[in-house]
Write an enzyme that holds these catalytic residues in place. Structure first.
Site, PDB file in Angstrom:
ATOM      1  N   SER A   1       0.786  -1.230   0.000  1.00 18.13           N
ATOM      2  CA  SER A   1       0.000   0.000   0.000  1.00 18.13           C
ATOM      3  C   SER A   1       0.819   1.281   0.000  1.00 18.13           C
ATOM      4  O   SER A   1       0.261   2.361  -0.092  1.00 18.13           O
ATOM      5  CB  SER A   1      -0.959   0.011   1.193  1.00 18.13           C
ATOM      6  OG  SER A   1      -0.217  -0.086   2.395  1.00 18.13           O
TER       7      SER A   1
ATOM      8  N   HIS B   1       1.415   4.379   6.932  1.00 17.94           N
ATOM      9  CA  HIS B   1       0.759   5.169   5.886  1.00 17.94           C
ATOM     10  C   HIS B   1       1.017   6.648   6.071  1.00 17.94           C
ATOM     11  O   HIS B   1       1.597   7.066   7.064  1.00 17.94           O
ATOM     12  CB  HIS B   1      -0.758   4.908   5.905  1.00 17.94           C
ATOM     13  CG  HIS B   1      -1.152   3.632   5.247  1.00 17.94           C
ATOM     14  ND1 HIS B   1      -2.446   3.160   5.251  1.00 17.94           N
ATOM     15  CD2 HIS B   1      -0.433   2.723   4.551  1.00 17.94           C
ATOM     16  CE1 HIS B   1      -2.492   2.021   4.580  1.00 17.94           C
ATOM     17  NE2 HIS B   1      -1.280   1.729   4.159  1.00 17.94           N
TER      18      HIS B   1
ATOM     19  N   ASP C   1      -7.908   5.561   4.869  1.00 16.87           N
ATOM     20  CA  ASP C   1      -7.882   4.384   5.726  1.00 16.87           C
ATOM     21  C   ASP C   1      -9.107   4.175   6.588  1.00 16.87           C
ATOM     22  O   ASP C   1      -9.114   3.280   7.439  1.00 16.87           O
ATOM     23  CB  ASP C   1      -6.652   4.469   6.655  1.00 16.87           C
ATOM     24  CG  ASP C   1      -5.360   4.261   5.899  1.00 16.87           C
ATOM     25  OD1 ASP C   1      -4.298   4.587   6.467  1.00 16.87           O
ATOM     26  OD2 ASP C   1      -5.415   3.774   4.756  1.00 16.87           O
TER      27      ASP C   1
END
Lengths: 126, 140
Positions: A3, A43, A69
């Protein structure tokens, strides 16, 4: 996972800092844990709302993901808070990733690695 | 700008801003004005345009409106016109209405082949005001 590609790949080694006084700002790459889950997620911060007293709520998103998210957070949870942060990514080294790529591209290298691993196991059996 | 339910998150009515923008930029090495930032150890840049502003509810708000990955080999010169934001510009509350000072800044995360991950803010930035009333009919 994939990701955060193409910046990071599975197997890269990340260097983190966790200074509480470091402010959380958009663009930063944070490592956070969702309550009740073991695996931390790495992230980027997409959105922050910070109060005068320093209380902050923020939203994250993987660079390679189409959406933020919120789908990953706990049910009913829309924001992350300082307490969810485990660290901030400050640097990295492509590590195991390089080894697997080399093993894929050069079978002889793969056999050499496996042979050496086998030797290592034999020697350390005691 | 409209006042709608933030359908991406908590079901409360919040301000939703609509911004269109142009970006003209030359991403250069900080030390040498003529040298491109893409040296031997720069794998890619993660560029993002963020809006920063203050509201009654929150002393500091930052919202990423748009982002782009620029790989080594891509042209470090950006010339984008009439762009729409990639992400919904929802406020945490109704702080966009009549807000005169929203600062748009272009920043980037330098991703090396190995090493430190610095965040750099571009030297240009622009301030935009939001109107005092909501749009009711215009579609985006």
């Amino acid at each position: 996972s994939g990701s955060m590609e193409p910046a990071f790949h599975r197997g890269d080694l990340l260097f983190l800092t966790n200074r509480i006084e470091d402010p959380i700002r958009v663009g930063e790459i944070v490592v956070f844990r969702i309550e009740g889950r073991e695996i931390p997620i790495v992230h980027r911060v997409l959105k922050i709302h910070e109060k005068q007293n320093g209380d902050i709520k923020f939203l994250t998103k993987g660079d390679n993901n189409a959406v933020d998210d919120r789908g990953l957070y706990k049910r009913g949870q829309y924001w992350l808070e300082k307490k969810d942060v485990v660290g901030r990514a400050r640097g990295f080294v492509p590590y195991i990733g390089i080894v697997t790529i080399l093993m894929n591209d050069y079978p002889k290298f793969k056999y050499a690695v496996l042979f050496l691993l086998g030797l290592f196991v034999l020697v350390h059996r005691e | 700008r409209k006042n709608v339910e933030d359908f991406t998150g908590p079901r409360e009515r919040s301000d939703l801003g609509f911004v269109t923008f142009d970006i003209t930029a030359d991403i250069l090495n900080g030390k040498n004005v003529l040298q491109s930032i893409f040296d031997w150890n720069v794998k890619q840049l993660f560029l993002y345009l963020s809006a920063e502003y203050s509201t009654k509810n929150n002393a500091l708000n930052q919202v990423v409106l748009w982002d782009k990955i620029m790989l080594r080999g891509d042209n470090p010169r950006l010339s984008l016109k009439d762009m729409k934001s990639k992400y919904f510009f929802f406020d945490d509350g109704n702080g966009l209405k009549g807000n005169r000072n929203i600062t748009l800044t272009l920043s980037w995360n330098v991703v090396p082949n190995a090493g430190i991950l610095p965040l750099v803010t571009g030297s240009g930035h622009v301030s935009v005001p939001f109107p005092d009333t909501y749009e009711t009919t215009k579609s985006y």
